[in-house]
Design an enzyme around this catalytic site. Structure first.
Site, PDB file in Angstrom:
ATOM      1  N   ARG A  80     -24.070  15.510  -7.940  1.00  0.00           N
ATOM      2  CA  ARG A  80     -24.826  16.633  -7.429  1.00  0.00           C
ATOM      3  C   ARG A  80     -25.245  16.444  -5.983  1.00  0.00           C
ATOM      4  O   ARG A  80     -25.908  15.487  -5.628  1.00  0.00           O
ATOM      5  CB  ARG A  80     -26.064  16.861  -8.273  1.00  0.00           C
ATOM      6  CG  ARG A  80     -26.903  17.983  -7.716  1.00  0.00           C
ATOM      7  CD  ARG A  80     -27.950  18.368  -8.689  1.00  0.00           C
ATOM      8  NE  ARG A  80     -28.895  19.229  -8.049  1.00  0.00           N
ATOM      9  CZ  ARG A  80     -29.291  20.377  -8.559  1.00  0.00           C
ATOM     10  NH1 ARG A  80     -28.800  20.793  -9.685  1.00  0.00           N
ATOM     11  NH2 ARG A  80     -30.168  21.100  -7.946  1.00  0.00           N
ATOM     12  N   ARG A 130     -24.612  23.795  -3.567  1.00  0.00           N
ATOM     13  CA  ARG A 130     -24.768  22.694  -4.525  1.00  0.00           C
ATOM     14  C   ARG A 130     -23.527  22.571  -5.397  1.00  0.00           C
ATOM     15  O   ARG A 130     -22.819  23.560  -5.620  1.00  0.00           O
ATOM     16  CB  ARG A 130     -26.035  22.892  -5.366  1.00  0.00           C
ATOM     17  CG  ARG A 130     -26.021  24.052  -6.275  1.00  0.00           C
ATOM     18  CD  ARG A 130     -27.056  25.149  -6.042  1.00  0.00           C
ATOM     19  NE  ARG A 130     -28.063  25.048  -5.044  1.00  0.00           N
ATOM     20  CZ  ARG A 130     -29.366  24.943  -5.295  1.00  0.00           C
ATOM     21  NH1 ARG A 130     -29.791  24.877  -6.513  1.00  0.00           N
ATOM     22  NH2 ARG A 130     -30.216  24.914  -4.308  1.00  0.00           N
ATOM     23  N   ASP A 187     -25.532  23.232 -10.887  1.00  0.00           N
ATOM     24  CA  ASP A 187     -26.880  23.582 -11.342  1.00  0.00           C
ATOM     25  C   ASP A 187     -26.795  23.912 -12.820  1.00  0.00           C
ATOM     26  O   ASP A 187     -25.953  24.723 -13.212  1.00  0.00           O
ATOM     27  CB  ASP A 187     -27.310  24.888 -10.652  1.00  0.00           C
ATOM     28  CG  ASP A 187     -28.527  24.725  -9.787  1.00  0.00           C
ATOM     29  OD1 ASP A 187     -29.177  23.673  -9.856  1.00  0.00           O
ATOM     30  OD2 ASP A 187     -28.815  25.670  -9.044  1.00  0.00           O
ATOM     31  N   ASP A 234     -29.394  25.225 -15.715  1.00  0.00           N
ATOM     32  CA  ASP A 234     -30.760  25.684 -15.972  1.00  0.00           C
ATOM     33  C   ASP A 234     -30.915  26.100 -17.425  1.00  0.00           C
ATOM     34  O   ASP A 234     -30.057  26.812 -17.963  1.00  0.00           O
ATOM     35  CB  ASP A 234     -31.089  26.912 -15.107  1.00  0.00           C
ATOM     36  CG  ASP A 234     -31.198  26.570 -13.634  1.00  0.00           C
ATOM     37  OD1 ASP A 234     -31.670  25.459 -13.323  1.00  0.00           O
ATOM     38  OD2 ASP A 234     -30.815  27.408 -12.805  1.00  0.00           O
TER      39      ASP A 234
HETATM   40  N1  ROI Z   1     -26.638  32.174  -5.836  1.00  0.00           N
HETATM   41  C1  ROI Z   1     -25.661  32.475  -6.705  1.00  0.00           C
HETATM   42  N2  ROI Z   1     -24.904  33.547  -6.485  1.00  0.00           N
HETATM   43  N3  ROI Z   1     -25.443  31.731  -7.829  1.00  0.00           N
HETATM   44  C2  ROI Z   1     -26.171  30.624  -8.086  1.00  0.00           C
HETATM   45  O1  ROI Z   1     -25.951  29.944  -9.121  1.00  0.00           O
HETATM   46  C3  ROI Z   1     -27.222  30.278  -7.197  1.00  0.00           C
HETATM   47  N4  ROI Z   1     -28.017  29.202  -7.415  1.00  0.00           N
HETATM   48  C4  ROI Z   1     -29.013  28.900  -6.608  1.00  0.00           C
HETATM   49  C5  ROI Z   1     -29.295  29.674  -5.342  1.00  0.00           C
HETATM   50  C6  ROI Z   1     -29.134  28.745  -4.162  1.00  0.00           C
HETATM   51  C7  ROI Z   1     -30.713  30.218  -5.399  1.00  0.00           C
HETATM   52  N5  ROI Z   1     -28.405  30.793  -5.168  1.00  0.00           N
HETATM   53  C8  ROI Z   1     -27.419  31.084  -6.061  1.00  0.00           C
HETATM   54  O2  ROI Z   1     -29.792  27.872  -6.903  1.00  0.00           O
END
Ligand code: ROI
Length: 168
Positions: free
Chosen positions: A83, A92, A95, A97
């Site tokens: 990461r 990144r 992620d 979540d």
């Molecule tokens: N924007 C998009 N389109 N998809 C994401 O998964 C995503 N994840 C984030 C931030 C940077 C806020 N923007 C994102 O963490």
């Protein structure tokens, strides 16, 4: 046994390949299996516009883990993906979540469930509504209603989560 809904995202180092691999890894977590997952979606970045488009997906898990032990496992997978996180709301590699966990409400320093941004974000709601349209948040609101009300113009179908010749 609990149900957890996970959001996956990334925009560095072949994110589509990484998300496909991550779906397989989720199924290998202790006392956990993937019940279903969405297709892969492309999405314009929320945050600074000078970064690559994202790939996003959602998965439904059945798990014996608690929310916090599941979070530990997800963070381990993020770290294993090497990461990289550069700037606030920036690019990144991966992620993961926890969006929803049964109908629980969790307010811990490390973890908030429902995910606080869930209801605003097309890149979360479009894949989640694909696999769980009738799912309700703890406050009773339905995922497909939230999806219909959000701005999903910057989210598009990217392709199946199974690569050619692969199956999970
Ligand atoms: N924007 C998009 N389109 N998809 C994401 O998964 C995503 N994840 C984030 C931030 C940077 C806020 N923007 C994102 O963490």
């Amino acid at each position: 046994m609990s149900r957890a809904w996970i959001g996956l995202g990334g925009n560095l180092d072949e994110p589509a390949t990484r998300l496909r691999r991550t779906l397989a890894r989720l199924d290998q977590l202790p006392d956990t299996r993937v019940i279903r997952h969405s297709a892969l979606y492309g999405s314009r970045p929320v945050g600074p516009a000078d970064q690559p488009d994202f790939i996003n997906a959602a998965a439904e898990l059945e798990t014996e883990l608690t929310p916090l032990t599941l979070l530990d496992e997800l963070q381990r997978l993020e770290n294993e993906a090497g990461r990289v996180r550069t700037r606030h709301w920036g690019e990144r590699t991966l992620d993961l979540d926890i969006l929803l966990f049964d109908d629980r409400v969790v307010h811990e320093t490390r973890l908030r469930i429902p995910h606080p941004e869930l209801e605003h974000r097309g890149f979360v709601l479009v894949p989640l509504a694909e696999i769980a349209p009738a799912l309700c948040l703890p406050d009773g609101r339905r995922v497909d209603h939230l999806r219909a009300a959000c701005d999903a113009t910057a989210v598009w179908y990217h392709g199946p989560a199974e690569a050619e010749g692969e199956s999970h």
